[in-house]
Design an enzyme around this catalytic site. Structure first.
Site: not given
Length: 214
Positions: A191-192
């Site tokens: 999710n970065r």
């Protein structure tokens, strides 16, 4: 224009948590280097990007090979008269970076470069194959040349000149030692929300460790 907005990858191989890492960034670099080497999938684990500020005021990056690292810093070799060599001698504040895709990791090192002592450069040069030694002599690195034949013709001449003769290191070729002042470790996460841990050298020569937002 090619649209790259849909190029996506989920990073999920590892994590980087404060309780699992040493107080010294060189020890962590050593661990990551050997983990990447053992994991495989990287042709040259010692390949790094060296970024300098050129004599024209523009930053420039290029890939070179790391040849040694220890508590003092990181050593690579080059022609001191090259564009890179001149830039470093004018402004020794440089940046090294490693991108190890197999383990979804980056390391970014800010440091101050200085020439290695001549004995270090001599010893490394002596360890190189003769072809590499002659290549260092024959190439006026970063200078404009007429064509490829210029290099090949001069190389043949040098091969004859140095046949059965020890090839000594030219004085314009040698090592740079980059003494780190800041080292950032980047571990890809889902999710970065990547892990980023930064070490900064303090005035007492201890390292301050902080987590950065991705």
């Amino acid at each position: 224009m090619k649209d790259l907005s849909n190029y996506r990858k989920s990073y999920e191989k590892n994590e980087l948590l404060e309780e699992n890492i040493p107080e010294d960034p060189i020890n962590l670099f050593n661990r990551w280097f050997h983990e990447t080497e053992d994991f495989g999938g990287v042709d040259e684990v010692n390949a790094m990007t060296v970024a300098t500020i050129g004599l024209d005021g523009f930053p420039k990056s290029r890939v070179v090979l790391l040849k040694k690292f220890n508590e003092e810093g990181f050593i690579f070799y080059t022609n001191y008269n090259s564009e890179k060599g001149k830039a470093i001698q004018k402004n020794p504040n440089i940046c090294l970076s490693f991108f190890w895709t197999s383990l979804e990791r980056q390391v970014i090192i800010k440091g101050i470069a200085e020439k290695t002592i001549e004995a270090v450069s001599d010893n490394y040069f002596a360890s190189r194959p003769d072809g590499s030694k002659l290549g260092a002599i024959v190439s006026p690195q970063s200078e404009v040349i007429l064509n490829r034949e210029f290099l090949e013709t001069n190389l043949k001449k040098l091969e004859q000149e140095f046949e059965n003769t020890e090839i000594e290191r030219p004085k314009h070729w040698g090592g740079f030692l980059v003494r780190p002042v800041e080292v950032e470790f980047w571990q890809g996460r889902a999710n970065r929300l990547h892990d980023r841990i930064r070490y900064q050298l303090q005035s007492d020569f201890n390292w301050k460790m902080e987590r950065l937002a991705p």
